[in-house]
Design an enzyme around this catalytic site. Structure first.
Site, mmCIF file in Angstrom:
data_model
loop_
_atom_site.group_PDB
_atom_site.id
_atom_site.type_symbol
_atom_site.label_atom_id
_atom_site.label_comp_id
_atom_site.label_asym_id
_atom_site.label_seq_id
_atom_site.Cartn_x
_atom_site.Cartn_y
_atom_site.Cartn_z
ATOM 1 N N ASN A 212 0.850 -1.194 0.000
ATOM 2 C CA ASN A 212 0.000 0.000 0.000
ATOM 3 C C ASN A 212 0.883 1.240 0.000
ATOM 4 O OD1 ASN A 212 0.498 0.852 2.828
ATOM 5 N ND2 ASN A 212 -0.398 -1.155 3.244
ATOM 6 N N ASP A 280 -4.590 -5.835 4.974
ATOM 7 C CA ASP A 280 -5.717 -6.544 5.582
ATOM 8 C C ASP A 280 -5.710 -8.030 5.252
ATOM 9 O OD1 ASP A 280 -6.900 -4.374 6.916
ATOM 10 O OD2 ASP A 280 -7.574 -3.584 4.991
ATOM 11 N N PRO A 305 -3.690 -10.835 10.911
ATOM 12 C CA PRO A 305 -4.027 -10.580 12.320
ATOM 13 C C PRO A 305 -4.183 -9.081 12.512
ATOM 14 C CG PRO A 305 -1.687 -11.111 12.061
ATOM 15 C CD PRO A 305 -2.330 -11.320 10.718
ATOM 16 N N ASP A 306 -5.166 -8.661 13.317
ATOM 17 C CA ASP A 306 -5.297 -7.224 13.612
ATOM 18 C C ASP A 306 -4.417 -6.914 14.827
ATOM 19 O OD1 ASP A 306 -6.131 -4.629 14.507
ATOM 20 O OD2 ASP A 306 -7.849 -4.842 13.158
ATOM 21 N N PHE A 325 -4.375 4.444 14.455
ATOM 22 C CA PHE A 325 -4.583 5.451 13.423
ATOM 23 C C PHE A 325 -5.768 4.994 12.565
ATOM 24 C CE2 PHE A 325 -1.201 8.716 12.926
ATOM 25 C CZ PHE A 325 -0.496 8.428 14.091
ATOM 26 N N LYS A 343 -12.040 -1.766 18.131
ATOM 27 C CA LYS A 343 -10.716 -2.358 18.388
ATOM 28 C C LYS A 343 -10.315 -2.245 19.857
ATOM 29 C CE LYS A 343 -9.134 -1.762 13.698
ATOM 30 N NZ LYS A 343 -8.036 -2.203 12.855
#
Ligand code: C5P
Length: 402
Positions: A212, A280, A305-306, A325, A343
């Site tokens: 990205n 993601d 994984p987040d 962020f 989150k």
């Protein structure tokens, strides 16, 4: 940090001189003493009587004044301070400092001083961006002159852009940082901080990957700003062109999975800032390079994984403050609030990455600090200044809660 510090404040001739009375008041509230030199230009915007009343001291204006010189010679004036602060610093006074010109009391004191000097530039955007001013700025920086601001916004001349003098709290923060650093400590000394930054690369095969547009500039600046305030910082960085910030332990990773593992290994920490643009999805990568052929391959994606959500999970080892962020192109604040709740992190720094915002890869950022209690909208700032403000807020939180 400002208790008993002696500040020689040189007020030169810019419209931002109207902010100086408030600056003096705030400095004195914090225990600093302020002695002012007012240039002829400065006196067009603020009166010596105002400065004298607020500083509780005589205001010095004239190089050749018999009374002033008899009372306090200009050499002594320039040395009886812990720092010389020029606020506002006009393009003219910056040029004179570079040239070593000394044609009035302010410039003479600046040439004669053996103390550190900090400037808060303030001018029209064209004057600020002019190569002459920018070259002068670089020369002053190489001479160890500290610089605070300017920031972008509406200018008194009616134009919009960079050139507004730093706000009073930002000047105070810069002075505090300076004194903390000179004392070899900061408000975050003794705290451990973990910061993620940059993009992740998710391989498709040995030569291709999904990436990205994140440059890592903001995350790296946050790591540097926390370290400047004394925190012991570990930065987990995806692939970026940013140099490793000084005084920070850096672990380089490529994929989201590696970033998650490196974060887990870097814990415990009291402070976490997740600024990375984590992919993601990861791809079920092929071991050999995919060949162009009869059938176009489909990408088999698995959710990454987040990291932010994982680190924010309640539990005894949860860091005391977790900041995420949110890069959004629409409904910025609303989406950031939702993200914060989903989150379970404490704060979200929401930034606008809509087309034209120049956030990805650019040097500036417009952000809102979203907490459980409030939304604070900051003006457009350099990423470095966003990082410094965020680090200041984190230090204030740490002082109250840890
Ligand atoms: O869900 P979204 O990607 O918009 O959330 C952004 C925030 O979550 C950022 O703080 C980012 O660093 C973090 N994040 C993460 N791990 C992921 C995805 C996002 O830490 N897999």
């Amino acid at each position: 940090m400002l208790e008993n510090r002696r500040i020689l404040l040189i007020v030169s001739g810019g419209i931002a001189a109207v902010k100086v009375p408030d600056l003096i008041r705030r400095l004195r509230e914090r225990g600093a003493s302020v002695r002012c030199i007012l240039t002829k230009g400065g006196a067009q915007f603020v009166t010596p009587l105002t400065l004298a009343a607020l500083s509780g001291d005589k205001v010095y204006q004239d190089l050749f004044s018999l009374t002033e010189e008899a009372e306090m010679g200009h050499i002594r004036l320039s040395r009886e301070a812990d720092i010389v602060l020029v606020a506002p610093a006009t393009a003219d006074i910056m040029a004179k400092m570079v040239a070593g010109q000394a044609d009035d009391l302010a410039t003479t004191a600046l040439l004669a001083t053996d103390k550190p000097v900090m400037i808060a530039p303030s001018m029209n955007v064209m004057m600020w961006t002019h190569p002459a001013t920018q070259a002068n700025l670089q020369t002053l920086k190489t001479r160890e002159v500290k610089v605070v601001g300017p920031s972008a916004g509406d200018l008194a001349c009616g134009e919009v852009g960079n050139g507004r003098m730093a706000e009073v709290p930002d000047i105070i923060a810069a002075l505090s940082r300076f004194f903390q650093k000179s004392d070899g400590q900061g408000p975050l000394t003794g705290f451990r901080a973990l910061v993620t930054s940059g993009p992740t690369h998710e391989p498709i095969d040995p030569v291709r990957y999904i990436a990205n547009r994140s440059s890592g500039k903001q995350g790296h600046a946050v790591a540097a700003a926390l370290a400047e305030l004394g925190a012991s910082v570990t930065l987990i960085s995806g692939p970026t062109h940013e140099p490793d910030p000084g005084g920070v332990k850096v672990t380089h990773v490529e994929t989201a999975r590696q970033m998650m593992k490196a974060c887990a290994e870097a814990l415990p920490a009291e402070i976490v800032v997740c600024a990375a643009a984590v992919a993601d999805w990861s791809v079920n990568a092929k071991e050999q390079k995919l060949k162009k052929g009869v059938k176009t391959p489909a990408l088999n994606l698995t959710e990454s994984p987040d990291i932010l959500a994982t680190l924010s999970q309640p539990g005894p080892s949860r860091p005391g403050l977790v900041v995420g962020f949110a890069a959004e192109t629409e409904n910025l604040i609303e989406n950031a609030q939702l993200k914060r709740a989903k989150k379970n992190c404490d704060w979200v720094v929401a930034n606008d990455v809509s087309p034209g915002s120049d956030t990805f890869g650019g040097d500036s950022n417009t952000v809102h600090l979203v907490t459980a209690e409030s939304v604070e909208s900051w003006p457009r700032l350099r990423k470095r200044a966003v990082a410094e403000r965020l680090a200041e807020r984190i230090a204030a939180y740490a002082e109250r809660h840890f």
